[in-house]
Design an enzyme around this catalytic site. Structure first.
Site, mmCIF file in Angstrom:
data_model
loop_
_atom_site.group_PDB
_atom_site.id
_atom_site.type_symbol
_atom_site.label_atom_id
_atom_site.label_comp_id
_atom_site.label_asym_id
_atom_site.label_seq_id
_atom_site.Cartn_x
_atom_site.Cartn_y
_atom_site.Cartn_z
ATOM 1 N N SER A 1 0.836 -1.203 0.000
ATOM 2 C CA SER A 1 0.000 0.000 0.000
ATOM 3 C C SER A 1 0.874 1.258 0.000
ATOM 4 O O SER A 1 1.649 1.453 -0.926
ATOM 5 C CB SER A 1 -0.974 -0.065 1.187
ATOM 6 O OG SER A 1 -1.997 0.889 1.041
ATOM 7 N N ASP B 1 -10.209 -5.444 -3.434
ATOM 8 C CA ASP B 1 -9.593 -4.432 -2.572
ATOM 9 C C ASP B 1 -10.397 -3.124 -2.707
ATOM 10 O O ASP B 1 -10.486 -2.553 -3.797
ATOM 11 C CB ASP B 1 -8.151 -4.235 -3.061
ATOM 12 C CG ASP B 1 -7.364 -3.201 -2.276
ATOM 13 O OD1 ASP B 1 -7.978 -2.332 -1.628
ATOM 14 O OD2 ASP B 1 -6.123 -3.259 -2.345
ATOM 15 N N HIS C 1 -7.434 -5.903 0.684
ATOM 16 C CA HIS C 1 -6.247 -5.082 0.960
ATOM 17 C C HIS C 1 -5.496 -5.534 2.219
ATOM 18 O O HIS C 1 -4.526 -4.914 2.608
ATOM 19 C CB HIS C 1 -6.710 -3.627 1.131
ATOM 20 C CG HIS C 1 -5.610 -2.605 0.967
ATOM 21 N ND1 HIS C 1 -4.959 -2.379 -0.223
ATOM 22 C CD2 HIS C 1 -5.041 -1.730 1.848
ATOM 23 C CE1 HIS C 1 -4.055 -1.422 -0.079
ATOM 24 N NE2 HIS C 1 -4.073 -1.019 1.179
#
Lengths: 282, 282
Positions: free
Chosen positions: B149, B227, B260
């Site tokens: 991320s 996600d 995620h």
């Protein structure tokens, strides 16, 4: 009884972790559990129950152990229940990390104040029924059990108390003789009272002396030798000695340099899943 | 400069996770990092840096990703730094989960208020020096980088900004084009000011257009298609398109059903460690 509601879902190693909540009649409160479903198989998959230690919920093992990688490879479901009732507002229930909330010790309490602490009945009776009624993917008749610390105590005692219910058992750093150690004495006197004869039904080292089930399946136990609780709280050697006197084979592996954490558990989880897969898939 | 002090140590997959703290001159505060040392090798081991995402510390990846299992197999060290300075009491530093503490974005801030937010210099200059001076087991000249991320953004940008410093790069669900997404706009305007030309030096999609390093090493990116941040915040396709126009090969794998979380990261960590081992051990 209302069926469980899905409250979280994460894809993992090709399968899914799914977390549920529902009102348990045994515990008298809303409880949660998590199931790891391995990648879709053609037939129902066997279950490996994982019982957690003090202060844990159903989530710790799912987040930290990596057990899903091995379960995915072998085609086993993992079922992780919570460690006690919650939200009942019993006076003082959260005052201690080793008693009350997060510390159910997988027994049926007999003391009035803790009457909802019935994790033994919950794990061995209600939860399998809930799984059978709601998850057609699970072969609830084919199950094994493992656990860590207080959950290792739970796995050993539930296995010994219920011959035939679980195909195999293993444990990580279990509280293997709770009647003689501080954690166990505190829990047992609080939940069961001072009559120590009542404690024996929940002490693996006492239970194995009178175990009448089959003895050909080896019991696997891993114990780290730098675990700060090893000598004071766990005492796996007491269990091994009693088991061997009773003709039950225990493979107690003392792991050099390992402590009591999930770093220890995750290192040896693959061996434990293989141990259970042998019993569940044969 | 005082060397780092060991504050935690856990054996794991035959090696050790060791956590350290020390006073960083770049950040002007005490910072922590964790190293996974694989089982003792005869020669120094290469390093794979892992940069974490928003709200994380150096601990999340060590507890949840299972990266150590793969690192142990391949003989790589994992180095996990924190995600921002901490404890400086900058007004409002903890008011947002996506700005300030836990959200350093691996850049050197130019706005006076955030002058200590110099994670770019910390990761590329100070930390390698600290590692070289204090850990003779590490081959600090042989390193690769990955992240998740915000940390995926960090891995891609540090790799592109410093040709030759890292042998290979990969990312999990990276913020691949921060200049055009809400997280990036908020961070860049806060740390770098409103002049968008200053933002390009920290945007992988902009950087790759002018990348002058070698292009034979494929960049590996995994992105889950469920996600919730994929389309609004991450935009890996923008990066892939710009990279390919510049002759840089990107293996962008869209992973069906993955989100995620660390469940996603842990599923594909073994592939990423293999990707880097190929570059580091050849």
């Amino acid at each position: 009884m209302e069926g469980p509601t899905e409250i979280a879902k994460n894809k993992h190693f090709g399968g899914f972790n799914k977390r549920y909540k529902y009102q348990s009649r045994t515990l008298g409160c809303v409880t949660t559990f998590t199931i790891y479903f391995p990648p879709a198989a053609e037939k129902k998959v066997p279950i490996l129950y994982y019982l957690s230690g003090l202060t844990c919920t159903d989530e710790n093992v799912m987040q930290k152990s990596g057990i899903q990688r091995s379960a995915s490879e072998k085609g086993l479901a993992i079922v992780s229940p919570d460690t006690s009732p919650r939200g009942l507002n019993v006076q003082g229930e959260a005052d201690n990390w080793d008693f009350g909330v997060g510390a159910g010790f997988y027994l049926n309490a007999t003391q009035e104040k803790w009457k909802n602490w019935r994790m033994y009945d919950y794990i061995t009776k209600e939860l399998p029924e809930v799984l059978k009624a709601n998850f057609s993917e699970l072969d609830t008749a084919t199950a094994s059990i493992t656990g860590h610390s207080m959950g290792g105590h739970g796995a050993l005692t539930l296995y010994l108390q219920n011959p035939g219910m679980y195909k195999s058992v293993s444990a990580f750093a279990p509280i293997a003789n709770p009647s003689v150690v501080p954690w166990g004495k505190k829990a047992f006197s609080g939940y069961l009272g001072e009559d120590k004869s009542a404690w024996e039904a929940y002490d693996a080292t006492c239970l194995v002396k009178h175990y009448m089930g089959e003895t050909t399946t080896e019991i696997l136990i891993d114990q780290g030798d730098t675990d700060g609780f090893y000598k004071e709280q766990l005492q796996p050697e007491n269990f091994k000695k009693a088991a061997e006197a009773a003709g039950v084979t225990v493979n107690l592996r003392i792991q050099s340099g390992y402590d009591h954490s999930y770093y220890f558990v995750s290192t040896f989880i693959p061996d434990h899943v293989s141990h259970h897969a042998k019993a569940l898939l044969s």
